[in-house]
Scaffold this motif. Structure first.
Motif, mmCIF file in Angstrom:
data_model
loop_
_atom_site.group_PDB
_atom_site.id
_atom_site.type_symbol
_atom_site.label_atom_id
_atom_site.label_comp_id
_atom_site.label_asym_id
_atom_site.label_seq_id
_atom_site.Cartn_x
_atom_site.Cartn_y
_atom_site.Cartn_z
ATOM 1 N N CYS A 43 -30.600 26.131 5.385
ATOM 2 C CA CYS A 43 -29.487 25.444 6.027
ATOM 3 C C CYS A 43 -29.517 25.727 7.521
ATOM 4 O O CYS A 43 -29.769 26.867 7.945
ATOM 5 N N TYR A 44 -29.266 24.695 8.295
ATOM 6 C CA TYR A 44 -29.248 24.852 9.745
ATOM 7 C C TYR A 44 -28.445 23.712 10.347
ATOM 8 O O TYR A 44 -28.303 22.626 9.762
ATOM 9 N N GLY A 45 -27.936 23.969 11.563
ATOM 10 C CA GLY A 45 -27.232 22.947 12.310
ATOM 11 C C GLY A 45 -28.165 22.203 13.223
ATOM 12 O O GLY A 45 -29.118 22.763 13.773
ATOM 13 N N VAL A 46 -27.904 20.922 13.399
ATOM 14 C CA VAL A 46 -28.720 20.072 14.255
ATOM 15 C C VAL A 46 -28.060 20.053 15.628
ATOM 16 O O VAL A 46 -27.000 19.445 15.813
ATOM 17 N N GLY A 47 -28.707 20.744 16.575
ATOM 18 C CA GLY A 47 -28.146 20.792 17.912
ATOM 19 C C GLY A 47 -26.918 21.677 17.961
ATOM 20 O O GLY A 47 -26.451 22.215 16.946
ATOM 21 N N PRO A 48 -26.359 21.837 19.173
ATOM 22 C CA PRO A 48 -25.188 22.727 19.291
ATOM 23 C C PRO A 48 -23.935 22.180 18.628
ATOM 24 O O PRO A 48 -23.059 22.956 18.226
ATOM 25 N N LEU A 49 -23.788 20.898 18.470
ATOM 26 C CA LEU A 49 -22.598 20.295 17.880
ATOM 27 C C LEU A 49 -22.968 19.334 16.757
ATOM 28 O O LEU A 49 -22.233 18.375 16.489
ATOM 29 N N GLY A 50 -24.069 19.572 16.078
ATOM 30 C CA GLY A 50 -24.524 18.656 15.048
ATOM 31 C C GLY A 50 -24.040 19.043 13.668
ATOM 32 O O GLY A 50 -23.359 20.062 13.465
ATOM 33 N N ASP A 51 -24.349 18.234 12.680
ATOM 34 C CA ASP A 51 -23.978 18.487 11.288
ATOM 35 C C ASP A 51 -24.816 19.634 10.729
ATOM 36 O O ASP A 51 -25.811 20.067 11.318
ATOM 37 N N LEU A 52 -24.377 20.082 9.541
ATOM 38 C CA LEU A 52 -25.098 21.139 8.840
ATOM 39 C C LEU A 52 -25.963 20.503 7.764
ATOM 40 O O LEU A 52 -25.462 19.824 6.862
ATOM 41 N N PRO A 95 -20.727 17.177 7.229
ATOM 42 C CA PRO A 95 -20.272 16.772 8.563
ATOM 43 C C PRO A 95 -19.711 17.956 9.354
ATOM 44 O O PRO A 95 -19.144 18.896 8.804
ATOM 45 N N ARG A 96 -19.919 17.861 10.672
ATOM 46 C CA ARG A 96 -19.463 18.936 11.539
ATOM 47 C C ARG A 96 -17.947 19.074 11.519
ATOM 48 O O ARG A 96 -17.401 20.187 11.704
ATOM 49 N N GLU A 97 -17.235 17.994 11.252
ATOM 50 C CA GLU A 97 -15.772 18.045 11.248
ATOM 51 C C GLU A 97 -15.234 18.954 10.151
ATOM 52 O O GLU A 97 -14.086 19.443 10.240
ATOM 53 N N GLN A 98 -16.002 19.172 9.095
ATOM 54 C CA GLN A 98 -15.535 20.016 7.999
ATOM 55 C C GLN A 98 -15.821 21.497 8.235
ATOM 56 O O GLN A 98 -15.494 22.336 7.386
ATOM 57 N N LEU A 99 -16.444 21.803 9.359
ATOM 58 C CA LEU A 99 -16.822 23.178 9.653
ATOM 59 C C LEU A 99 -16.050 23.673 10.870
ATOM 60 O O LEU A 99 -15.543 22.884 11.693
#
Length: 656
Positions: A43-52, A95-99
């Motif tokens: 698991c990893y994030g895409v970019g500094p503000l991306g999804d997981l 989605p990033r909004e859920q994190l």
């Protein structure tokens, strides 16, 4: 005494024991893989503000539904929520909004409420995959040697207070990639430097970045950036052609080895011809035809670096005294290479160039190797083929000019010829003996050094007869051929053996002996005929009229005309008289006064053929005996006996 009754149910475990067992199970399930360790679940994030993004390896029944569990460990302690995964899919995006920013999570996958692997720990602040760095196409190069390239770049979009670590790879002309060390950091931002590059060479490079302390999670690769170093002059220049010999039909060809690797270079050729200005020509190729009168040539690259000078070559012929001698070419046992050795007279230090080319190849395919002074041997690093002729030349060169040795033809291994020579008939010898000629077998067909030819002849049904002919012979006469149909052919031989026969020549030889026999009989009959006719004319009286018509009159006259003889004297002073038989009388000679005698007109002197002497008349026949001896007077001729008049047929018959 009766004992106590037995218990119907086993004793229940104590509540404390159940709590310890549950805690043990939670500890087992709460084991997580350390962040950054590879495993089936990533698991990893895409970019500094991306999804997981989470992905895992397929496991068990692919048709069974999978559930992704996410548990907050920092802001919402032990808060767990699930993410449904479509059937057969092994990845999911949250989605990033859920994190929550900078939250720390435990993530695991389960099927039928059974975890497949231990949970993984994800730090949303560091567990991120950066985008690719950007490489600028404008590349700068240093102005001195060694050559160094400077590439400007920009890191991917990232918070300015966070450091990215980037690594870059480069390679030359499809060679293996080389890691550029040390790794480059985004803070402070510094250009990329690549050292010890080669001129006129194409290079490629690309890179990627990662968050500091995340050693296993690299970002995307950047697009490949190609760039070329500045062009340079070729390091080695050579000439193809007979510089020191008689001028050939083809102009000398200047050759050089390409200085560029994986790139196109435009070259400038400098030519110095005697008593002319230097000629400059540009070409994208590695060869250029030059005039036979050229004394000096040079080659440089267009847009070369400031420290690059043209590579030049002097074409002045130094003569045979400076040339190598004793050139020997040998095959190396168990190898496809050739060993060339030579000798050089002591003197100034000279370089040597050994060039070779396969027979029949174009001039552009000439290969050569340059050797430093003092080397008198060279191993030609080429896969030489067996049965193929190669022309090898050793040349001594110096700044003053060059001196080539005579070329040597060499076969790595000689084979049997593939064909024989073509024979044709030429003009017979003056004695009538048939003669033939043939052409030399091409080296590609000969496949070795010629030792001799074999000429075979067959006359009619007789068996063929063969004999060897030296390799330097091109014509031969055939005195032993029999008349009638003839057939002949030739073969060529090398040290490997005799080759197949060439095309046969067939012709018909006439019987010359029969012609000579017929001609001899004809001449014999003709001679007999002439002899018979001559005898008949001389003896047969019935052929008198024919004799008079055929032969000259001075031949058949009984008394030839003295006018046809040059034996007679022009001035007769004394005419001797015929002496009668018996004792010779005693004559007294006294001087008398000479009376001038009127000389008759002198006839033209006939040719002295010897015939007249045989038929000279006697004094009596000439009427020189007068009435008075020594009077010196001639008797007067009668009308029918004029002096010098020829006899008629009637006179001859009357005398006979």
């Amino acid at each position: 005494m009766r004992g106590a009754p037995a218990a119907l149910f086993p004793p229940r475990p104590k509540p404390m024991l159940l709590l310890l067992l549950l805690l043990l199970l939670l500890l087992l399930f709460s084991r997580t893989r350390p962040q950054g360790s590879p495993g089936p679940l990533q698991c990893y994030g895409v970019g500094p503000l991306g999804d997981l993004n989470c992905s895992w390896e397929p496991h068990g029944d692919l048709g069974a539904p999978s559930v992704l569990y996410v548990q907050s460990q920092k802001y919402h302690s032990n808060k767990t929520w699930t993410v449904a995964v479509p059937t057969g899919q092994n990845w999911v995006t949250i989605p990033r909004e859920q994190l929550t920013t900078s939250d720390e999570l435990h993530v695991w996958v389960a099927k039928a409420s059974q975890p497949l692997w231990p949970p993984v720990f994800v730090n949303l602040e560091t567990r991120m995959k950066p985008d690719a760095p950007h490489l600028y196409p404008d590349v700068d190069f240093s102005e001195d040697d060694p050559l160094e390239a400077i590439i400007q770049w920009a890191p991917p979009s990232w918070p300015p207070h966070k450091v990215l670590v980037c690594q870059f790879y480069y390679r030359r002309c499809q060679k293996p990639w080389v890691l550029l060390e040390p790794e480059v950091k985004s803070i402070p931002l510094m250009p990329i430097e690549i050292q010890d590059l080669e001129l006129a060479t194409g290079y490629e490079m690309f890179g990627r970045c990662q968050v500091d302390k995340e050693e296993d999670l690299w970002g995307e690769w950047s697009p490949i950036l190609p760039f070329q170093t500045p062009p340079s002059a070729p390091k080695d220049v050579w000439i193809m052609g007979n510089i020191c010999g008689a001028p050939g039909r083809q102009e000398p060809l200047l050759l050089w080895k390409a200085s560029g690797l994986c790139m196109q270079v435009t070259y400038r050729v400098w030519i110095q011809v005697k008593d002319q200005e230097v000629i400059q020509e540009e070409t994208p190729y590695c060869n250029f035809s030059i005039p036979t009168q050229a004394e000096w040539v040079g080659v440089s690259a267009v847009n070369a670096t400031s420290w690059e000078s043209p590579t030049n070559l002097s074409l002045t012929c130094l003569g045979p005294d400076f040339a190598p001698h004793g050139v020997v070419v040998k095959s190396i046992s168990g190898n496809t290479e050739l060993l060339v050795t030579w000798q050089q007279e002591p003197g100034e230090l000279q370089e040597h160039v050994v060039d070779w080319i396969r027979d029949g190849d174009p001039s552009e395919d000439l290969n050569w190797v340059r050797l430093p002074p003092g080397n008198l041997s060279a191993v030609l690093p080429v896969d030489f083929k067996e049965g193929v002729p190669y022309r090898i030349t050793v040349t001594a060169i110096s700044p003053r000019g060059l001196a080539p040795a005579p070329s040597v033809w060499k076969f790595r291994e000689e084979l049997v010829p593939l064909s024989g020579p073509v024979v044709w008939r030429i003009q017979d010898s003056p004695s009538g003996t048939p003669a033939v000629a043939w052409e030399e077998v091409p080296r590609q067909q000969l496949r070795g050094h010629l030792t001799h030819y074999t000429l075979c002849t067959q006359s009619g049904t007789r068996p063929s007869v063969c004999k060897n002919v030296t390799g330097s012979t091109r014509t031969i006469t055939l005195p032993d051929l029999h008349w009638g149909p003839c057939k002949l052919w030739m073969t060529a031989s090398t040290i490997a053996g005799q080759g197949p026969p060439g095309p046969s020549l067939q012709f018909h030889l006439p019987d010359n002996t029969l012609n000579w026999k017929v001609l001899s009989v004809v001449f014999l009959l003709w001679g007999l005929l002439l002899t018979g006719c001559g005898v008949s004319l001389a003896t047969c009286g019935r052929c008198v009229h024919l004799r008079h018509k055929v032969l000259p009159h001075w031949v058949w006259e009984k008394i030839p005309d003295p006018a046809n003889s040059n034996f007679s004297l022009r001035h007769v002073k004394e005419v001797p008289q015929a002496q009668p038989p018996g004792d010779s009388p005693i004559l007294e000679v006294e001087e008398i006064e000479q009376i001038p005698v009127k000389e008759p007109p002198q006839p033209l002197a006939p040719l002295d053929s010897g015939y007249e002497k045989h038929f000279l008349p006697t004094p009596e026949e000439l009427g020189l005996l007068g009435p008075t001896a020594g009077s010196g007077l001639w008797p007067e001729p009668t009308s029918g006996e004029e002096r010098g008049a020829p006899l008629t047929d009637e006179d001859i018959e009357a005398q006979s």
